[in-house]
Design a protein around this motif. Structure first.
Motif, PDB file in Angstrom:
ATOM      1  N   ILE A  90     -15.714  37.760  69.066  1.00  0.00           N
ATOM      2  CA  ILE A  90     -14.328  38.104  68.710  1.00  0.00           C
ATOM      3  C   ILE A  90     -14.039  37.580  67.308  1.00  0.00           C
ATOM      4  CG2 ILE A  90     -11.896  37.828  69.332  1.00  0.00           C
ATOM      5  CD1 ILE A  90     -12.825  37.534  72.233  1.00  0.00           C
ATOM      6  N   CYS A  91     -14.009  38.500  66.360  1.00  0.00           N
ATOM      7  CA  CYS A  91     -13.827  38.146  64.948  1.00  0.00           C
ATOM      8  C   CYS A  91     -12.473  38.646  64.462  1.00  0.00           C
ATOM      9  CB  CYS A  91     -14.958  38.721  64.114  1.00  0.00           C
ATOM     10  SG  CYS A  91     -16.595  38.094  64.570  1.00  0.00           S
ATOM     11  N   GLY A  92     -11.426  38.209  65.116  1.00  0.00           N
ATOM     12  CA  GLY A  92     -10.074  38.616  64.742  1.00  0.00           C
ATOM     13  C   GLY A  92      -9.546  37.723  63.639  1.00  0.00           C
ATOM     14  N   TYR A  93      -9.634  38.183  62.414  1.00  0.00           N
ATOM     15  CA  TYR A  93      -9.225  37.377  61.266  1.00  0.00           C
ATOM     16  C   TYR A  93      -8.190  38.149  60.456  1.00  0.00           C
ATOM     17  CZ  TYR A  93     -12.102  40.443  58.322  1.00  0.00           C
ATOM     18  OH  TYR A  93     -12.626  41.521  57.663  1.00  0.00           O
ATOM     19  N   GLY A  94      -7.555  37.476  59.510  1.00  0.00           N
ATOM     20  CA  GLY A  94      -6.622  38.218  58.677  1.00  0.00           C
ATOM     21  C   GLY A  94      -5.597  37.371  57.979  1.00  0.00           C
ATOM     22  N   HIS A  95      -4.659  38.074  57.363  1.00  0.00           N
ATOM     23  CA  HIS A  95      -3.642  37.473  56.513  1.00  0.00           C
ATOM     24  C   HIS A  95      -2.377  37.298  57.354  1.00  0.00           C
ATOM     25  CE1 HIS A  95      -6.510  39.923  54.341  1.00  0.00           C
ATOM     26  NE2 HIS A  95      -5.857  41.005  54.687  1.00  0.00           N
ATOM     27  N   ILE A  96      -2.200  36.152  57.952  1.00  0.00           N
ATOM     28  CA  ILE A  96      -1.112  36.026  58.921  1.00  0.00           C
ATOM     29  C   ILE A  96       0.247  35.850  58.242  1.00  0.00           C
ATOM     30  CG2 ILE A  96      -2.693  35.101  60.626  1.00  0.00           C
ATOM     31  CD1 ILE A  96      -1.368  32.401  60.295  1.00  0.00           C
ATOM     32  N   GLY A  97       0.251  35.684  56.923  1.00  0.00           N
ATOM     33  CA  GLY A  97       1.532  35.644  56.227  1.00  0.00           C
ATOM     34  C   GLY A  97       2.311  36.930  56.417  1.00  0.00           C
ATOM     35  N   ASP A  98       1.598  38.068  56.459  1.00  0.00           N
ATOM     36  CA  ASP A  98       2.256  39.351  56.707  1.00  0.00           C
ATOM     37  C   ASP A  98       1.862  39.937  58.060  1.00  0.00           C
ATOM     38  OD1 ASP A  98      -0.340  40.078  56.178  1.00  0.00           O
ATOM     39  OD2 ASP A  98       0.101  41.131  54.308  1.00  0.00           O
ATOM     40  N   GLY A  99       1.255  39.096  58.921  1.00  0.00           N
ATOM     41  CA  GLY A  99       0.926  39.542  60.268  1.00  0.00           C
ATOM     42  C   GLY A  99      -0.209  40.535  60.339  1.00  0.00           C
ATOM     43  N   ASN A 100      -1.019  40.633  59.306  1.00  0.00           N
ATOM     44  CA  ASN A 100      -2.106  41.614  59.255  1.00  0.00           C
ATOM     45  C   ASN A 100      -3.395  41.013  59.828  1.00  0.00           C
ATOM     46  OD1 ASN A 100      -3.934  43.243  56.540  1.00  0.00           O
ATOM     47  ND2 ASN A 100      -3.815  43.771  58.692  1.00  0.00           N
ATOM     48  N   LEU A 101      -3.910  41.632  60.870  1.00  0.00           N
ATOM     49  CA  LEU A 101      -5.152  41.175  61.483  1.00  0.00           C
ATOM     50  C   LEU A 101      -6.213  42.268  61.431  1.00  0.00           C
ATOM     51  CD1 LEU A 101      -4.153  39.315  64.785  1.00  0.00           C
ATOM     52  CD2 LEU A 101      -4.967  38.297  62.665  1.00  0.00           C
ATOM     53  N   HIS A 102      -7.427  41.863  61.088  1.00  0.00           N
ATOM     54  CA  HIS A 102      -8.591  42.735  61.255  1.00  0.00           C
ATOM     55  C   HIS A 102      -9.296  42.216  62.509  1.00  0.00           C
ATOM     56  CE1 HIS A 102      -7.812  44.294  57.278  1.00  0.00           C
ATOM     57  NE2 HIS A 102      -7.778  43.060  56.820  1.00  0.00           N
ATOM     58  N   PHE A 103      -8.899  42.781  63.653  1.00  0.00           N
ATOM     59  CA  PHE A 103      -9.412  42.253  64.916  1.00  0.00           C
ATOM     60  C   PHE A 103     -10.743  42.927  65.227  1.00  0.00           C
ATOM     61  CE2 PHE A 103      -9.521  40.682  69.184  1.00  0.00           C
ATOM     62  CZ  PHE A 103      -8.758  39.527  69.140  1.00  0.00           C
ATOM     63  N   ASN A 104     -11.769  42.522  64.481  1.00  0.00           N
ATOM     64  CA  ASN A 104     -13.091  43.118  64.631  1.00  0.00           C
ATOM     65  C   ASN A 104     -13.821  42.528  65.831  1.00  0.00           C
ATOM     66  OD1 ASN A 104     -12.451  44.488  62.339  1.00  0.00           O
ATOM     67  ND2 ASN A 104     -13.899  43.432  61.013  1.00  0.00           N
ATOM     68  N   LEU A 105     -14.532  43.390  66.536  1.00  0.00           N
ATOM     69  CA  LEU A 105     -15.287  42.983  67.721  1.00  0.00           C
ATOM     70  C   LEU A 105     -16.747  43.334  67.486  1.00  0.00           C
ATOM     71  CD1 LEU A 105     -12.710  44.332  70.315  1.00  0.00           C
ATOM     72  CD2 LEU A 105     -13.019  41.957  69.586  1.00  0.00           C
ATOM     73  N   VAL A 106     -17.581  42.304  67.412  1.00  0.00           N
ATOM     74  CA  VAL A 106     -18.986  42.461  67.046  1.00  0.00           C
ATOM     75  C   VAL A 106     -19.852  42.379  68.292  1.00  0.00           C
ATOM     76  CG1 VAL A 106     -20.861  41.524  65.631  1.00  0.00           C
ATOM     77  CG2 VAL A 106     -18.492  41.409  64.803  1.00  0.00           C
ATOM     78  N   GLN A 107     -20.833  43.261  68.356  1.00  0.00           N
ATOM     79  CA  GLN A 107     -21.710  43.276  69.530  1.00  0.00           C
ATOM     80  C   GLN A 107     -22.355  41.909  69.744  1.00  0.00           C
ATOM     81  OE1 GLN A 107     -24.944  46.017  68.939  1.00  0.00           O
ATOM     82  NE2 GLN A 107     -25.901  44.800  67.340  1.00  0.00           N
TER      83      GLN A 107
ATOM     84  N   ARG B 113      -5.284  23.651  65.857  1.00  0.00           N
ATOM     85  CA  ARG B 113      -5.217  23.595  67.320  1.00  0.00           C
ATOM     86  C   ARG B 113      -5.336  24.978  67.943  1.00  0.00           C
ATOM     87  NH1 ARG B 113       0.301  21.944  68.618  1.00  0.00           N
ATOM     88  NH2 ARG B 113       0.636  24.207  68.656  1.00  0.00           N
ATOM     89  N   ASP B 114      -4.571  25.943  67.439  1.00  0.00           N
ATOM     90  CA  ASP B 114      -4.554  27.295  67.991  1.00  0.00           C
ATOM     91  C   ASP B 114      -3.783  28.210  67.048  1.00  0.00           C
ATOM     92  OD1 ASP B 114      -1.867  26.536  68.417  1.00  0.00           O
ATOM     93  OD2 ASP B 114      -2.207  26.094  70.535  1.00  0.00           O
ATOM     94  N   VAL B 115      -3.536  29.445  67.467  1.00  0.00           N
ATOM     95  CA  VAL B 115      -2.848  30.404  66.609  1.00  0.00           C
ATOM     96  C   VAL B 115      -1.401  29.979  66.360  1.00  0.00           C
ATOM     97  CG1 VAL B 115      -2.138  32.815  66.356  1.00  0.00           C
ATOM     98  CG2 VAL B 115      -4.355  32.273  67.386  1.00  0.00           C
ATOM     99  N   ASP B 116      -0.742  29.431  67.376  1.00  0.00           N
ATOM    100  CA  ASP B 116       0.622  28.926  67.178  1.00  0.00           C
ATOM    101  C   ASP B 116       0.653  27.874  66.080  1.00  0.00           C
ATOM    102  OD1 ASP B 116       2.382  30.346  68.785  1.00  0.00           O
ATOM    103  OD2 ASP B 116       1.914  29.175  70.571  1.00  0.00           O
ATOM    104  N   ALA B 117      -0.351  27.006  66.075  1.00  0.00           N
ATOM    105  CA  ALA B 117      -0.425  25.956  65.053  1.00  0.00           C
ATOM    106  C   ALA B 117      -0.614  26.567  63.666  1.00  0.00           C
ATOM    107  CB  ALA B 117      -1.557  24.993  65.371  1.00  0.00           C
ATOM    108  N   ALA B 118      -1.360  27.663  63.589  1.00  0.00           N
ATOM    109  CA  ALA B 118      -1.565  28.332  62.306  1.00  0.00           C
ATOM    110  C   ALA B 118      -0.245  28.840  61.744  1.00  0.00           C
ATOM    111  CB  ALA B 118      -2.547  29.493  62.467  1.00  0.00           C
ATOM    112  N   VAL B 119       0.565  29.460  62.590  1.00  0.00           N
ATOM    113  CA  VAL B 119       1.853  29.989  62.139  1.00  0.00           C
ATOM    114  C   VAL B 119       2.784  28.853  61.707  1.00  0.00           C
ATOM    115  CG1 VAL B 119       3.909  31.282  62.837  1.00  0.00           C
ATOM    116  CG2 VAL B 119       1.646  32.038  63.595  1.00  0.00           C
ATOM    117  N   GLU B 120       2.799  27.775  62.471  1.00  0.00           N
ATOM    118  CA  GLU B 120       3.640  26.629  62.115  1.00  0.00           C
ATOM    119  C   GLU B 120       3.163  26.002  60.798  1.00  0.00           C
ATOM    120  OE1 GLU B 120       6.325  23.521  61.918  1.00  0.00           O
ATOM    121  OE2 GLU B 120       6.396  25.396  63.084  1.00  0.00           O
ATOM    122  N   LEU B 121       1.851  25.896  60.633  1.00  0.00           N
ATOM    123  CA  LEU B 121       1.304  25.327  59.397  1.00  0.00           C
ATOM    124  C   LEU B 121       1.652  26.204  58.205  1.00  0.00           C
ATOM    125  CD1 LEU B 121      -0.420  23.098  58.113  1.00  0.00           C
ATOM    126  CD2 LEU B 121      -2.453  24.496  58.610  1.00  0.00           C
TER     127      LEU B 121
END
Length: 365
Positions: free
Chosen positions: A174-191, A18-26
């Motif tokens: 907006i390519c903000g991806y990462g390992h949310i178990g430890d809160g690490n995001l690679h918030f890459n922004l592509v032209q 559903r969204d980022v909140d759902a990812a954390v809950e999952l």
């Protein structure tokens, strides 16, 4: 540091959420159901997939449609029994994943999902994640980042970043991806697709937005890749003078001669104090020998050099491999390398007397 046994049973799934909140809950549900045996939990937004399939159209799409937000997750077990398939074609580890996803569907956390049924299907799901950094390079100009945030702040941070980026340029991917178990995001922004001649001019505003939101949500400007040279100026902005001075004091205590400095490690002109020269000076009076040298005309193969003094022998072991462009990756953790080196203590004279050693290609060294 703590070592853990390698899992012998794995279950891997890709889900539209559903969204980022759902990812954390999952994530929390998978952790609870598996007894904390979550091997990976990767946040993957839609733009990651759009950019990926532009560069790698042959990579298999995990789901029929590309949802706005997705996760790649994997659980593991060190118990071989968890991998035993029953009469219905399921295994205990897969049943855990199925149960979690079923309840997540019912609670509207998950929109669609697939679970790998084989090693080949698992590899196909991981291709999506592991090929993404390379696809960013092929897409052109990118503002890269490596930040960390509390799990509770991920949703708010992500929403503010999306709104802020769209205000600067609605066409940026907006390519903000990462390992949310430890809160690490690679918030890459592509032209924007097709290129953007003004993208470089937008980069300072994008970074200001990024670091401003990281500070707002109590995060860190650097996660797994360190400060390096790029973030030195930003570090001074987000850390107090007392913390900066403490960091300098620790550096001075660990390296009083300031040898571990880029200008002395060889990134600039070498000096008499360079790390490489200091290192080689330690081996002035050693005996050197080429134990193995098996390189083909392209320079691929293996080689071993030994360095001996008194009762000790060290070896430099080198491997040079031929790999295809498709196998290359800018990931810190790769599966193949063009070249690999290790410098190790091979044996002492006592070990040699006892007949210990290493057999390389019929040569005992």
């Amino acid at each position: 540091m703590r070592l853990f046994p390698k899992p012998v049973a794995l279950s891997t799934a890709f889900a539209e959420i559903r969204d980022v909140d759902a990812a954390v809950e999952l994530l929390h549900r998978v952790q609870a159901a598996s007894g904390g045996m979550v091997e990976a939990f990767e946040l993957i937004p839609a733009d990651i997939l759009h950019v990926l399939f532009e560069s790698f159209p042959n990579i298999q799409r995990p789901l029929a449609t590309i949802g706005p937000m997705n996760v790649l997750m994997e659980i593991g077990s060190t118990n071989p029994a968890d991998n035993e398939v029953d009469g219905n074609g399921s295994s205990p580890i897969r049943s855990i994943m199925e149960t979690v996803l079923e309840t997540a569907f019912e609670d509207s956390l998950v929109i669609d999902a697939t679970i790998a049924n084989s090693d080949a299907q698992r590899d196909a799901l991981w291709d999506v994640r592991e090929s993404s950094p390379e696809s960013h390079k092929r897409a052109g100009k990118v503002v890269r980042s490596d930040v960390a945030l509390p799990q509770s702040a991920l949703s708010g941070f992500y929403a503010d970043m999306v709104a802020g980026v769209k205000a600067i340029d609605p066409n940026i991917r907006i390519c903000g991806y990462g390992h949310i178990g430890d809160g690490n995001l690679h918030f890459n922004l592509v032209q924007a697709a097709g290129g953007d001649p003004d993208f470089d001019a937008k980069a300072p505003k994008l970074l200001e937005l990024l670091y401003g939101n990281v500070t707002k949500y109590g995060g860190s400007i650097s996660a797994e890749h360190g400060i390096g040279q790029v973030k030195r100026d930003q570090l001074v902005k987000v850390k107090s003078p007392a913390i900066i001075n403490t960091m300098k004091s620790i550096k001075g205590a660990l390296d009083p001669k300031n040898l571990m400095k880029l200008s002395k490690l060889g990134s600039f002109h070498q000096s008499k104090l360079s790390f490489l020269r200091s290192f080689l000076n330690e081996f002035k009076d050693w005996d050197y020998k080429k134990d193995l040298f098996e390189l083909n005309e392209k320079g691929h193969g293996r080689a071993v050099y030994s360095f001996s003094k008194k009762n000790r022998t060290y070896s430099l072991v080198c491997f040079a491999n031929e790999i295809s462009d498709e196998e290359r990756s800018d990931r810190v953790i790769a599966t193949k390398w063009d070249a690999a080196f290790t410098f190790c203590l091979l044996y002492t004279s006592d070990a040699a007397d006892e007949g210990l050693g290493v057999d390389l290609g019929g040569r005992r060294i």
